[in-house]
Design an enzyme around this catalytic site. Structure first.
Site, mmCIF file in Angstrom:
data_model
loop_
_atom_site.group_PDB
_atom_site.id
_atom_site.type_symbol
_atom_site.label_atom_id
_atom_site.label_comp_id
_atom_site.label_asym_id
_atom_site.label_seq_id
_atom_site.Cartn_x
_atom_site.Cartn_y
_atom_site.Cartn_z
ATOM 1 N N SER A 115 0.818 -1.219 0.000
ATOM 2 C CA SER A 115 0.000 0.000 0.000
ATOM 3 C C SER A 115 0.851 1.268 0.000
ATOM 4 C CB SER A 115 -0.875 0.002 1.253
ATOM 5 O OG SER A 115 -1.513 1.243 1.392
ATOM 6 N N TYR A 139 -2.039 -0.380 10.213
ATOM 7 C CA TYR A 139 -2.233 -0.948 8.870
ATOM 8 C C TYR A 139 -0.972 -0.729 8.025
ATOM 9 C CZ TYR A 139 -3.756 -1.266 4.008
ATOM 10 O OH TYR A 139 -3.842 -1.579 2.669
ATOM 11 N N VAL A 183 -13.560 6.273 1.054
ATOM 12 C CA VAL A 183 -14.177 7.564 0.753
ATOM 13 C C VAL A 183 -14.948 7.586 -0.569
ATOM 14 C CG1 VAL A 183 -12.041 8.567 -0.224
ATOM 15 C CG2 VAL A 183 -13.756 10.066 0.795
ATOM 16 N N VAL A 184 -14.439 6.955 -1.618
ATOM 17 C CA VAL A 184 -15.102 7.098 -2.930
ATOM 18 C C VAL A 184 -16.491 6.457 -2.934
ATOM 19 C CG1 VAL A 184 -14.999 6.520 -5.380
ATOM 20 C CG2 VAL A 184 -12.963 7.430 -4.220
ATOM 21 N N ARG A 207 -5.034 12.752 -2.188
ATOM 22 C CA ARG A 207 -4.839 11.313 -2.378
ATOM 23 C C ARG A 207 -4.641 11.045 -3.861
ATOM 24 N NH1 ARG A 207 -4.310 12.003 2.178
ATOM 25 N NH2 ARG A 207 -5.300 10.997 3.965
ATOM 26 N N GLY A 268 -7.690 14.868 8.941
ATOM 27 C CA GLY A 268 -7.786 14.417 7.551
ATOM 28 C C GLY A 268 -6.748 13.367 7.219
HETATM 29 P P1 NAD Z 1 -10.958 -6.289 0.443
HETATM 30 O O1 NAD Z 1 -11.270 -6.190 1.898
HETATM 31 O O2 NAD Z 1 -12.097 -6.199 -0.505
HETATM 32 O O3 NAD Z 1 -10.166 -7.649 0.153
HETATM 33 C C1 NAD Z 1 -9.449 -8.357 1.122
HETATM 34 C C2 NAD Z 1 -9.990 -9.785 1.134
HETATM 35 O O4 NAD Z 1 -9.211 -10.550 2.052
HETATM 36 C C3 NAD Z 1 -11.453 -9.860 1.598
HETATM 37 O O5 NAD Z 1 -12.223 -10.566 0.632
HETATM 38 C C4 NAD Z 1 -11.385 -10.644 2.910
HETATM 39 O O6 NAD Z 1 -12.511 -11.493 3.105
HETATM 40 C C5 NAD Z 1 -10.097 -11.429 2.737
HETATM 41 N N1 NAD Z 1 -9.460 -11.792 3.998
HETATM 42 C C6 NAD Z 1 -9.297 -11.019 5.113
HETATM 43 N N2 NAD Z 1 -8.672 -11.716 6.064
HETATM 44 C C7 NAD Z 1 -8.436 -12.954 5.556
HETATM 45 C C8 NAD Z 1 -7.835 -14.138 6.074
HETATM 46 N N3 NAD Z 1 -7.359 -14.178 7.317
HETATM 47 N N4 NAD Z 1 -7.756 -15.234 5.282
HETATM 48 C C9 NAD Z 1 -8.270 -15.216 4.019
HETATM 49 N N5 NAD Z 1 -8.842 -14.123 3.472
HETATM 50 C C10 NAD Z 1 -8.931 -13.016 4.236
HETATM 51 O O7 NAD Z 1 -9.849 -5.192 0.121
HETATM 52 P P2 NAD Z 1 -9.176 -4.772 -1.258
HETATM 53 O O8 NAD Z 1 -9.365 -3.326 -1.378
HETATM 54 O O9 NAD Z 1 -9.584 -5.666 -2.357
HETATM 55 O O10 NAD Z 1 -7.631 -5.017 -0.908
HETATM 56 C C11 NAD Z 1 -6.915 -6.133 -1.404
HETATM 57 C C12 NAD Z 1 -5.457 -5.968 -1.041
HETATM 58 O O11 NAD Z 1 -4.936 -4.785 -1.644
HETATM 59 C C13 NAD Z 1 -5.184 -5.843 0.457
HETATM 60 O O12 NAD Z 1 -3.997 -6.546 0.760
HETATM 61 C C14 NAD Z 1 -4.973 -4.360 0.658
HETATM 62 O O13 NAD Z 1 -4.136 -4.101 1.760
HETATM 63 C C15 NAD Z 1 -4.331 -3.982 -0.657
HETATM 64 N N6 NAD Z 1 -4.527 -2.571 -0.986
HETATM 65 C C16 NAD Z 1 -5.782 -2.108 -1.342
HETATM 66 C C17 NAD Z 1 -5.936 -0.762 -1.638
HETATM 67 C C18 NAD Z 1 -7.271 -0.180 -2.036
HETATM 68 O O14 NAD Z 1 -7.336 1.037 -2.194
HETATM 69 N N7 NAD Z 1 -8.320 -0.963 -2.240
HETATM 70 C C19 NAD Z 1 -4.842 0.110 -1.557
HETATM 71 C C20 NAD Z 1 -3.613 -0.401 -1.172
HETATM 72 C C21 NAD Z 1 -3.463 -1.746 -0.907
#
Ligand code: NAD
Length: 307
Positions: A115, A139, A183-184, A207, A268
């Protein structure tokens, strides 16, 4: 190719799984469904419900896999402030358990969804991968630790690894929990249902909002791109957008005239976030193509929750 995606039923995981399946690959998905929805997955994605720390299950799922995408995580910055132990357990412990299973079975490459949060507050913008991370939340610490574990264990056992530092991804299917929603989708929902838009702080914090399809294109490229072993690579839009500008775009795209409140009592968060995406361009051929307003329109069009 054969892929395993952890967190496959989530927002990014399901889009990635469906794209790889469309391209004709064999895709296995693992998710504990703590927030994910398996209905989001195409029928040809082989889904297994389970925890990312369940090594016996991983040993089975990893058989004949070429590339693992590790996306399973707890993903809320404010929630991590309340429950740092849980974030450490899933995001760090889960990553170590997965890397141990990968070491036991052997796969060619691991792609970690890290991230942009790892940068924290930085004077130098846009953010380059060479900056010293300055995580400001449990996080962010957990994602940085995951990067180090993936790279270190991968290096020790001859597994190629790459960490993509994804910035603020948005698009259809993003999880929208009642507390601390991203937020979005939260602003879109409020604007479309006539609710107030509340911004933390004065809304001048910035952002880098990146549409899900662009993130997926980077993830797909990371499976096969040469000479990226051990790297961290930013994935954003390369455009810095303030919360005030986001609100303007949301109101424009939805045609809504709802009230906007700036809450000076709440922080913020990090002041500025803008990704330098030149390394992604060079190493992954990454070219984000969806501008914010277009991405907001596509989100409304493709996501039934906004109908
Ligand atoms: P999300 O919450 O939709 O996806 C995460 C998934 O992991 C969920 O489906 C959840 O059920 C599953 N999960 C949680 N704990 C678990 C466990 N112990 N075992 C198995 N599955 C588990 O979030 P996302 O936005 O799709 O994010 C996916 C990845 O991308 C994450 O690692 C997140 O840190 C990273 N990320 C996302 C963003 C963003 O803006 N969406 C930005 C930076 C990084």
């Amino acid at each position: 190719m054969n892929f395993l995606i952890t967190g496959a039923a989530g927002f990014l995981g399901s889009s990635l799984a469906n794209q790889l399946a469309r391209e004709g690959h064999q895709v296995r998905g693992l998710d504990d469904l703590s927030t994910g929805d398996p209905q989001a997955l195409a029928p040809d994605v082989h889904f297994t419900r389970g925890d990312v720390s369940d090594r016996p299950k991983l040993w089975t799922l990893l058989q004949d896999v070429d590339v693992v995408y590790h996306l399973a995580a707890r993903v809320s910055v404010p929630e991590s402030v309340l429950y740092p132990r849980d974030y450490n357990h899933v995001n760090v412990g889960g990553t170590v358990a997965l890397m141990e299973a990968i070491r036991d079975v052997g796969v060619r490459r691991v792609v970690l969804a890290s991230s942009g949060a790892v940068y924290g507050n930085q004077a130098d913008q846009p953010l380059k991968e060479t900056l010293t991370p300055n995580p400001r939340s449990p996080y962010a610490v957990s994602k940085l630790a995951a990067e180090y574990y993936v790279r270190t264990i991968g290096g020790l056992w001859g597994i190629e690894t790459v960490s993509l530092r994804i910035f603020n991804a948005y698009g259809p299917g993003q999880h929208l929990p009642p507390s601390h929603p991203p937020v979005v989708p939260h602003y879109l929902k409020q604007a479309l249902r006539g609710g107030t838009l509340v911004a933390h702080g004065d809304g001048t914090q910035t952002r880098d909002f990146v549409f899900v399809d662009d993130v997926v294109s980077a993830l797909v490229a990371a499976a096969t791109a040469p000479n990226i072993n051990g790297l961290v690579i930013n994935i954003g839009s390369g455009v810095e957008t303030s919360i005030r500008e986001l609100i303007k775009s949301v109101l424009e795209v939805t045609g809504s005239k709802v009230e906007v409140i700036y809450n000076a009592q709440t922080s913020g968060g990090v002041l500025r976030m803008c990704a330098d995406i030149s390394l992604a361009r060079e190493k992954l051929g990454y070219r984000p193509s969806i501008k914010l307003e277009e991405g907001l329109r596509l989100t409304i069009k493709r996501d039934n929750r906004f109908k």
